[in-house]
Design an enzyme around this catalytic site. Structure first.
Site, PDB file in Angstrom:
ATOM      1  N   ARG A 143       0.857  -1.191   0.000  1.00 34.13           N
ATOM      2  CA  ARG A 143       0.000   0.000   0.000  1.00 34.13           C
ATOM      3  C   ARG A 143       0.890   1.237   0.000  1.00 34.13           C
ATOM      4  O   ARG A 143       1.612   1.491   0.967  1.00 34.13           O
ATOM      5  CB  ARG A 143      -0.918   0.028   1.216  1.00 34.13           C
ATOM      6  CG  ARG A 143      -1.813   1.259   1.264  1.00 34.13           C
ATOM      7  CD  ARG A 143      -2.640   1.325   2.533  1.00 34.13           C
ATOM      8  NE  ARG A 143      -3.506   2.487   2.544  1.00 34.13           N
ATOM      9  CZ  ARG A 143      -3.127   3.699   2.968  1.00 34.13           C
ATOM     10  NH1 ARG A 143      -1.892   3.878   3.434  1.00 34.13           N
ATOM     11  NH2 ARG A 143      -3.972   4.705   2.938  1.00 34.13           N
ATOM     12  N   ALA A 144       0.841   1.984  -1.082  1.00 31.54           N
ATOM     13  CA  ALA A 144       1.717   3.151  -1.223  1.00 31.54           C
ATOM     14  C   ALA A 144       1.071   4.374  -0.577  1.00 31.54           C
ATOM     15  O   ALA A 144       0.691   5.333  -1.249  1.00 31.54           O
ATOM     16  CB  ALA A 144       2.015   3.409  -2.692  1.00 31.54           C
ATOM     17  N   HIS A 168       5.874 -12.012 -19.984  1.00 38.39           N
ATOM     18  CA  HIS A 168       4.469 -12.091 -20.400  1.00 38.39           C
ATOM     19  C   HIS A 168       3.542 -11.943 -19.200  1.00 38.39           C
ATOM     20  O   HIS A 168       3.641 -12.696 -18.229  1.00 38.39           O
ATOM     21  CB  HIS A 168       4.218 -13.442 -21.089  1.00 38.39           C
ATOM     22  CG  HIS A 168       2.895 -13.523 -21.786  1.00 38.39           C
ATOM     23  ND1 HIS A 168       2.709 -13.121 -23.093  1.00 38.39           N
ATOM     24  CD2 HIS A 168       1.682 -13.959 -21.352  1.00 38.39           C
ATOM     25  CE1 HIS A 168       1.451 -13.305 -23.445  1.00 38.39           C
ATOM     26  NE2 HIS A 168       0.793 -13.811 -22.402  1.00 38.39           N
ATOM     27  N   CYS A 196      -2.800 -11.460 -26.734  1.00 34.09           N
ATOM     28  CA  CYS A 196      -1.955 -12.068 -25.711  1.00 34.09           C
ATOM     29  C   CYS A 196      -1.637 -13.536 -26.013  1.00 34.09           C
ATOM     30  O   CYS A 196      -0.480 -13.964 -25.915  1.00 34.09           O
ATOM     31  CB  CYS A 196      -2.616 -11.956 -24.341  1.00 34.09           C
ATOM     32  SG  CYS A 196      -2.923 -10.264 -23.818  1.00 34.09           S
ATOM     33  N   THR A 207     -10.028   0.546 -24.846  1.00 30.78           N
ATOM     34  CA  THR A 207      -9.525  -0.179 -23.684  1.00 30.78           C
ATOM     35  C   THR A 207      -9.029   0.744 -22.573  1.00 30.78           C
ATOM     36  O   THR A 207      -9.123   0.401 -21.396  1.00 30.78           O
ATOM     37  CB  THR A 207      -8.398  -1.148 -24.109  1.00 30.78           C
ATOM     38  OG1 THR A 207      -7.931  -1.863 -22.966  1.00 30.78           O
ATOM     39  CG2 THR A 207      -7.225  -0.397 -24.739  1.00 30.78           C
ATOM     40  N   ASP A 255      -2.849   1.174 -16.429  1.00 30.13           N
ATOM     41  CA  ASP A 255      -1.864   0.086 -16.360  1.00 30.13           C
ATOM     42  C   ASP A 255      -1.164   0.142 -15.006  1.00 30.13           C
ATOM     43  O   ASP A 255      -0.447   1.101 -14.712  1.00 30.13           O
ATOM     44  CB  ASP A 255      -0.844   0.225 -17.495  1.00 30.13           C
ATOM     45  CG  ASP A 255       0.017  -1.024 -17.671  1.00 30.13           C
ATOM     46  OD1 ASP A 255       0.031  -1.864 -16.753  1.00 30.13           O
ATOM     47  OD2 ASP A 255       0.663  -1.146 -18.726  1.00 30.13           O
ATOM     48  N   ARG A 267       0.736  -2.493 -13.841  1.00 28.29           N
ATOM     49  CA  ARG A 267       1.767  -3.526 -13.801  1.00 28.29           C
ATOM     50  C   ARG A 267       3.124  -2.931 -13.436  1.00 28.29           C
ATOM     51  O   ARG A 267       3.460  -1.828 -13.853  1.00 28.29           O
ATOM     52  CB  ARG A 267       1.860  -4.232 -15.154  1.00 28.29           C
ATOM     53  CG  ARG A 267       0.649  -5.067 -15.512  1.00 28.29           C
ATOM     54  CD  ARG A 267       0.752  -5.601 -16.924  1.00 28.29           C
ATOM     55  NE  ARG A 267       0.753  -4.524 -17.913  1.00 28.29           N
ATOM     56  CZ  ARG A 267       0.857  -4.736 -19.217  1.00 28.29           C
ATOM     57  NH1 ARG A 267       0.978  -5.975 -19.682  1.00 28.29           N
ATOM     58  NH2 ARG A 267       0.826  -3.710 -20.057  1.00 28.29           N
ATOM     59  N   LYS A 311       7.911  -1.754 -20.767  1.00 31.29           N
ATOM     60  CA  LYS A 311       8.706  -2.875 -20.277  1.00 31.29           C
ATOM     61  C   LYS A 311      10.195  -2.559 -20.321  1.00 31.29           C
ATOM     62  O   LYS A 311      10.968  -3.067 -19.515  1.00 31.29           O
ATOM     63  CB  LYS A 311       8.408  -4.131 -21.082  1.00 31.29           C
ATOM     64  CG  LYS A 311       7.052  -4.745 -20.777  1.00 31.29           C
ATOM     65  CD  LYS A 311       6.852  -6.067 -21.486  1.00 31.29           C
ATOM     66  CE  LYS A 311       5.467  -6.644 -21.161  1.00 31.29           C
ATOM     67  NZ  LYS A 311       5.215  -7.915 -21.865  1.00 31.29           N
TER      68      LYS A 311
END
Length: 516
Positions: A221-222, A362, A378, A426, A438, A440, A466
């Site tokens: 938790r930031a 991935h 994907c 999206t 996003d 990730r 990435k």
């Protein structure tokens, strides 16, 4: 007087207006205690005084970083840095020296700001400074230490009037002088910061409010609470970590003595990077941001551990060795399918390699990888990567779980699909759900690659995020290999959005007939 009432199955108690660190308090709130434990002992575990006078309404708007706090020339916001990696050590040194530091939340122009001080350095003068510039002071602790204080409350004598003893909290009576002066509170904070507090000598209830950081810390938790606790723990280390850790390192070997004993944290009365710059210039305060701390931890702390031994994984594309890892942050397990010429049981198959490894990182996609959904690319990307790694004979397919729908989860992803059927793309579908585009992060994946002995990478990816997400962990991307897939009528709009709005490099991977 302290007034008691029963409301909704809870014992409620009210505090009159009082002085907090010799500053006026404009508001109070109710603290709730479960009926079986309804005593003023538990009041110390709630933030009772809520001084919100002067607190600016904070409208969250995403804006570029102001010119006054530019990121380092060698870093970008996409790397996770705001003030840059060089901002961390000066902040830690200032805290060790007994100084206040400023902690911004993120890169937003109107970001919330906290004042942080280690409690062992608390003095009446510093608490006066805190009362002048900040609101809602509280002593932040990690869950283990917080639980220790909580479990020791039964040794504290309630409503003890002996002002010679440190006051974990102090009874406040109408018409009587408030004993919670800055000198007394600073002594309480210093007593709480000792490694072995004598809880039987504390008074209860009263002025010092405690707050518990979330288990798992800042990477779970930031928030400002977790960031303050993390700063305290980082200060307990002898020196900053050098180089990225890997999962074979012994956990905890970077500690020096005890872990953090807590931090005094309060919200600055004014928000925004302008306030940070002004406070820093006027009072000589060092500053960084919660985002910088997160980036620092992901690059310096051990995030993963191995799970079991590697095993053979025969697939329709060829024979791989499967290595499993578990995140120490959230417990999610990830798998790496390795193709190399080394022995099958070698834990670091690329350690002695003379050429870069072909790597595909991935993100999990249940709908595309398992069910063959045509709404994304994907599944084809996964199949193509395994084929290319098998043909190359020297590489790894790293499958990161827990990143469904760019991190929003499977249920939210299906909901977003429904919105896409109504015309949203999206990105906008995520925003309509109040979710980020996003979430990730690739620090966990980077540490897994390092633990496999990889240093130089030929990265199979069309996603520029990435590239920045994997740098800074001892990894070097020497080549980008396009992830070429064939579009279909169901995913062409999705691919166009990724290219036009997310910067994905799809020009060389899409058939010209689709005219992306």
């Amino acid at each position: 007087q302290i007034l008691w009432e029963v409301r909704g199955g809870f014992v409620m108690w009210h505090l009159p207006l009082a002085l907090l660190f010799s500053a006026p308090v404009s508001a109070y709130r109710l603290a709730r205690c479960p009926v079986p434990h309804a005593s003023s002992r538990h009041s110390v575990l709630a933030s009772v005084l809520d001084a919100d006078e002067g607190l600016e309404t904070q409208t969250r708007r995403k804006r570029p970083i102001p010119a006054m706090v530019p990121p380092s020339a060698k870093t970008t916001v996409e790397d996770g840095w705001v003030c840059g990696p060089d901002s961390i050590e000066p902040v830690l040194q200032a805290l060790r020296n007994g100084e206040f530091v400023l902690l911004a939340e993120d890169d937003e122009e109107d970001t919330a700001i906290s004042l942080i001080l280690l409690p062992q350095h608390a003095t009446a003068e510093k608490l006066g400074f805190l009362a002048e510039h900040a609101l809602r002071p509280r002593l932040v602790m990690r869950p283990e230490r917080y639980a220790r204080v909580y479990n020791s409350l039964h040794t504290i004598v309630l409503d003890n009037k002996d002002l010679d003893q440190p006051a974990l909290s102090i009874s406040i009576q109408a018409g009587q002088p408030d004993p919670s002066n800055a000198t007394h509170v600073s002594a309480t904070l210093r007593a709480l910061a000792s490694e072995e507090p004598e809880f039987a000598q504390f008074q209860c209830p009263g002025a010092v409010s405690l707050s518990c950081a979330r288990s798992g810390g800042l990477l779970r938790r930031a928030g400002a609470t977790e960031a303050a606790a993390e700063l305290s723990e980082l200060c307990s280390r002898s020196t900053a970590l050098q180089g990225p850790p890997h999962c074979d390192a012994q956990p905890g070997n970077n500690r020096a003595g005890n872990t953090g004993l807590g931090a005094l944290q309060a919200t600055l009365r004014k928000s925004g990077w302008g306030s940070v710059k002004a406070m820093s210039a006027t009072h000589g305060l060092r500053y960084t941001s919660t985002a910088d701390l997160v980036a620092y931890l992901r690059r310096t702390q051990q995030l993963v551990e191995r799970v079991g031994l590697p095993a053979r994984m025969p697939t329709k594309h060829g024979l791989f060795m499967a290595h499993c890892f578990r995140s120490l942050v959230d417990g999610v397990e990830h798998i790496a399918l390795v193709k190399s010429a080394t022995a099958d049981d070698e834990p670091m198959p690329f350690a002695a390699a003379s050429r870069p490894a072909l790597v595909r990182v991935h993100s999990e996609c249940c709908t595309g990888d398992i069910f063959g959904s045509l709404r994304c690319d994907c599944g084809p990307q996964l199949e193509k990567a395994l084929q290319e790694i098998e043909l190359d004979g020297h590489g790894v397919l790293l499958y990161l779980r827990g990143q469904e729908g760019r991190g929003i989860g499977l249920g939210a992803k299906i909901h977003a699909y429904r919105l896409q059927e109504r015309g949203f793309d999206t990105l906008d579908a995520n925003k309509q759900l109040g979710l980020p585009v996003d979430t990730r992060e690739y620090g966990t994946g980077a540490q897994i690659l390092v633990s496999l002995g990889i240093r130089d990478i030929r990265l199979i990816s069309n996603n520029p995020k990435k590239f920045s997400g994997l740098t800074g962990y001892g990894l070097r991307i020497v080549e980008r290999v396009a992830s070429a897939t064939i579009p279909n009528p169901e995913n062409i709009r999705y691919l166009r959005t990724k290219q036009d709005r997310m910067g994905h490099m799809l020009g060389e991977t899409i058939l010209p007939d689709w005219q992306l």
